[in-house]
Design a protein around this motif. Structure first.
Motif, PDB file in Angstrom:
ATOM      1  N   LEU A   1      13.104 -12.392   3.151  1.00 28.19           N
ATOM      2  CA  LEU A   1      12.187 -11.071   2.426  1.00 28.19           C
ATOM      3  C   LEU A   1      11.250 -11.586   1.644  1.00 28.19           C
ATOM      4  CD1 LEU A   1      14.938  -8.502   2.093  1.00 28.19           C
ATOM      5  CD2 LEU A   1      13.134  -8.407   3.934  1.00 28.19           C
ATOM      6  N   ALA A   2      11.489 -12.680   0.925  1.00 30.98           N
ATOM      7  CA  ALA A   2      10.489 -12.819  -0.152  1.00 30.98           C
ATOM      8  C   ALA A   2       8.984 -13.781   0.795  1.00 30.98           C
ATOM      9  CB  ALA A   2      10.955 -13.787  -1.085  1.00 30.98           C
TER      10      ALA A   2
ATOM     11  N   HIS B   1       2.530 -11.281   4.579  1.00 30.19           N
ATOM     12  CA  HIS B   1       1.992 -10.154   4.682  1.00 30.19           C
ATOM     13  C   HIS B   1       0.954  -9.603   3.454  1.00 30.19           C
ATOM     14  CE1 HIS B   1       4.787  -9.682   8.063  1.00 30.19           C
ATOM     15  NE2 HIS B   1       3.877  -8.895   8.678  1.00 30.19           N
ATOM     16  N   GLY B   2       0.706 -10.526   2.675  1.00 33.76           N
ATOM     17  CA  GLY B   2      -0.425 -10.360   1.520  1.00 33.76           C
ATOM     18  C   GLY B   2       0.485 -10.243   0.207  1.00 33.76           C
ATOM     19  N   PHE B   3       1.705 -10.417  -0.046  1.00 35.20           N
ATOM     20  CA  PHE B   3       2.262 -10.244  -1.403  1.00 35.20           C
ATOM     21  C   PHE B   3       2.075 -11.557  -2.024  1.00 35.20           C
ATOM     22  CE2 PHE B   3       4.167  -6.636   0.416  1.00 35.20           C
ATOM     23  CZ  PHE B   3       4.477  -5.614  -0.734  1.00 35.20           C
ATOM     24  N   SER B   4       1.733 -11.746  -3.361  1.00 38.74           N
ATOM     25  CA  SER B   4       1.581 -12.805  -3.848  1.00 38.74           C
ATOM     26  C   SER B   4       2.586 -13.048  -4.989  1.00 38.74           C
ATOM     27  CB  SER B   4       0.029 -12.774  -4.624  1.00 38.74           C
ATOM     28  OG  SER B   4      -0.270 -14.104  -5.382  1.00 38.74           O
ATOM     29  N   GLY B   5       3.510 -13.949  -4.909  1.00 41.29           N
ATOM     30  CA  GLY B   5       4.455 -14.189  -5.786  1.00 41.29           C
ATOM     31  C   GLY B   5       5.858 -13.475  -5.811  1.00 41.29           C
TER      32      GLY B   5
ATOM     33  N   ALA C   1       3.891 -17.721  -7.117  1.00 44.15           N
ATOM     34  CA  ALA C   1       4.508 -17.937  -8.306  1.00 44.15           C
ATOM     35  C   ALA C   1       6.220 -17.209  -8.222  1.00 44.15           C
ATOM     36  CB  ALA C   1       3.730 -17.078  -9.381  1.00 44.15           C
ATOM     37  N   LEU C   2       7.018 -17.832  -9.189  1.00 43.91           N
ATOM     38  CA  LEU C   2       8.158 -17.715  -9.082  1.00 43.91           C
ATOM     39  C   LEU C   2       8.748 -17.560 -10.370  1.00 43.91           C
ATOM     40  CD1 LEU C   2       9.371 -20.816  -6.989  1.00 43.91           C
ATOM     41  CD2 LEU C   2       9.522 -18.676  -5.970  1.00 43.91           C
ATOM     42  N   GLY C   3       9.255 -15.985 -10.611  1.00 48.71           N
ATOM     43  CA  GLY C   3       9.717 -15.756 -11.968  1.00 48.71           C
ATOM     44  C   GLY C   3      11.089 -15.046 -12.128  1.00 48.71           C
TER      45      GLY C   3
ATOM     46  N   THR D   1      -0.334  -8.074 -13.023  1.00 45.54           N
ATOM     47  CA  THR D   1       0.453  -8.499 -12.207  1.00 45.54           C
ATOM     48  C   THR D   1       1.404  -7.528 -11.887  1.00 45.54           C
ATOM     49  OG1 THR D   1       0.396 -10.944 -12.643  1.00 45.54           O
ATOM     50  CG2 THR D   1       2.169 -10.281 -11.324  1.00 45.54           C
ATOM     51  N   VAL D   2       1.699  -6.820 -10.570  1.00 43.90           N
ATOM     52  CA  VAL D   2       2.690  -6.047 -10.494  1.00 43.90           C
ATOM     53  C   VAL D   2       3.393  -6.208  -9.380  1.00 43.90           C
ATOM     54  CG1 VAL D   2       2.891  -3.510  -9.636  1.00 43.90           C
ATOM     55  CG2 VAL D   2       0.818  -4.257 -11.047  1.00 43.90           C
ATOM     56  N   HIS D   3       4.810  -6.319  -9.734  1.00 46.33           N
ATOM     57  CA  HIS D   3       5.660  -6.612  -8.592  1.00 46.33           C
ATOM     58  C   HIS D   3       6.349  -5.505  -8.029  1.00 46.33           C
ATOM     59  CE1 HIS D   3       6.000 -11.123  -8.935  1.00 46.33           C
ATOM     60  NE2 HIS D   3       5.451 -10.917 -10.039  1.00 46.33           N
ATOM     61  N   LEU D   4       6.339  -5.148  -6.925  1.00 51.36           N
ATOM     62  CA  LEU D   4       6.767  -4.066  -6.194  1.00 51.36           C
ATOM     63  C   LEU D   4       8.213  -4.008  -5.643  1.00 51.36           C
ATOM     64  CD1 LEU D   4       3.704  -3.033  -4.224  1.00 51.36           C
ATOM     65  CD2 LEU D   4       4.069  -2.398  -6.689  1.00 51.36           C
ATOM     66  N   HIS D   5       9.084  -2.990  -5.986  1.00 49.51           N
ATOM     67  CA  HIS D   5      10.373  -3.071  -5.591  1.00 49.51           C
ATOM     68  C   HIS D   5      10.434  -1.755  -4.727  1.00 49.51           C
ATOM     69  CE1 HIS D   5      14.718  -1.662  -6.472  1.00 49.51           C
ATOM     70  NE2 HIS D   5      14.706  -2.395  -5.187  1.00 49.51           N
ATOM     71  N   ASN D   6      10.616  -1.732  -3.309  1.00 49.25           N
ATOM     72  CA  ASN D   6      10.895  -0.511  -2.438  1.00 49.25           C
ATOM     73  C   ASN D   6      12.356  -0.260  -2.482  1.00 49.25           C
ATOM     74  OD1 ASN D   6      10.530   1.475  -0.915  1.00 49.25           O
ATOM     75  ND2 ASN D   6      11.070   0.542   0.917  1.00 49.25           N
TER      76      ASN D   6
END
Length: 333
Positions: free
Chosen positions: A23-24, A30-34, A68-70, A306-311
């Protein structure tokens, strides 16, 4: 999206490790970054069904992605000594130069009580977290210089040692908090801030306190990363989005701090009382991609870079494709 990053939040308490890695990679395509991967020993509720070891999964994600990996976030001092966290972080950074940041939090009993130690009150947990940060920073600094270091503090001891595997540049350390006092302390001591979606007034105050702490340490908060983890529920219909939230992420509708709850089965009992209205102001539930775009943009306008999205639904691939096409390209810093 110049000047900002919209990343994928990999919730390892919900997806098996191989699926989370896939999934990552799909999100990045599809354009997500990190990617920001959660560190859990148990899921919040049994229906979520997983909890893999974050460092193993991040290593695999590093092979399948380029961003990026966090850790979002890990807690030194209970399941793992800060020295072990430092070693894991340095190794991941050595494998993925310039890509890894270390996210640290004060922890939840759900994950940290499993080793059988005393679970302290919140102020002690916060002090313990900052001392752990100090140990990790000492190890990073000394090891990069090729020398040993030791530590004797209130919570942790470290005999003379160093990390023998170090990247050329130590990973930046970000602290996660929802409280203004901890945010100011983070601004004084670490490289960035992590928090989760909340009402605008609360986040404005949090960012202001972080900036105040940075100024006191002679730094400009505008140059320090400010990371937001944003939970949301998107599906083709509002009814499906609501059902997903109630079934998959009821903990997002619990209007109290759950840091002292020890079992997914305890969370599950409380989750039975969660109703759709409980998510209001805490998580957007909508089938309209433009409503989600406006919601995300409001946080970027506050100053998050930076915004990390979780559906929260299981419809991860469909959501990734829809947001990659209809939401991410329209976001602006």
């Amino acid at each position: 999206m110049t000047g900002l990053q919209i990343g994928y939040a990999a919730m390892l308490e919900r997806f098996a490790p191989a699926e989370a890695v896939a999934l990552a990679a799909h999100a990045e395509a599809h354009g997500f970054s990190g990617v920001m991967a959660s560190d859990h020993f148990q899921p919040w509720v049994p229906a979520q069904g997983e909890s893999s070891f974050v460092w193993s999964v991040l290593g695999a994600m590093g092979e399948r992605t380029r961003g990026a990996l966090g850790t979002g976030v890990t807690t030194p001092g209970y399941r793992m000594h800060p020295a072990t966290v430092a070693q894991a972080s340095a190794t991941l950074a050595a494998l993925n130069p310039g890509r890894h940041w270390l996210g640290i939090g004060s922890g939840d009993a759900l994950n940290e009580h499993v080793v059988g130690g005393y679970w302290p009150e919140a102020p002690d947990r916060i002090n313990r977290m900052f001392e752990a940060v100090d140990v990790i920073k000492k190890l990073f600094t000394a090891s990069a210089a090729g020398r040993d270091v030791k530590h004797a503090g209130q919570y942790f001891r470290l005999e003379s040692t160093r990390l023998w595997t170090m990247p050329d540049v130590a990973p930046p350390i970000y602290v996660a908090t929802a409280g203004p006092i901890t945010a100011k302390r983070a601004g004084k001591t670490v490289d960035g801030l992590i928090t989760t979606g909340a009402p605008r007034e609360k986040l404005e105050h949090l960012l202001s306190r972080f900036a105040g702490g940075a100024r006191e340490s002679g730094r400009n908060a505008a140059t320090l990363p400010k990371v937001l983890q944003l939970h949301l529920s998107w599906a083709p219909t509002d009814e499906e989005a609501t059902a997903n939230a109630l079934r998959e992420w009821p903990n997002g509708g619990m209007r109290f701090a759950g840091s002292d709850i020890r079992s997914p089965f305890e969370f599950d009992q409380i989750a039975r009382m969660v109703r759709p209205d409980d998510f209001e102001g805490r998580m957007l539930i909508s089938s309209d991609p433009d409503a989600h775009r406006a919601h995300i943009q409001s946080f970027l306008d506050l100053g998050f870079d930076t915004v990390h999205l979780h559906n929260v639904g299981r419809n991860q691939r469909e959501w990734i494709e829809v947001f990659g096409r209809d939401v991410l390209p329209k976001l602006r810093r």
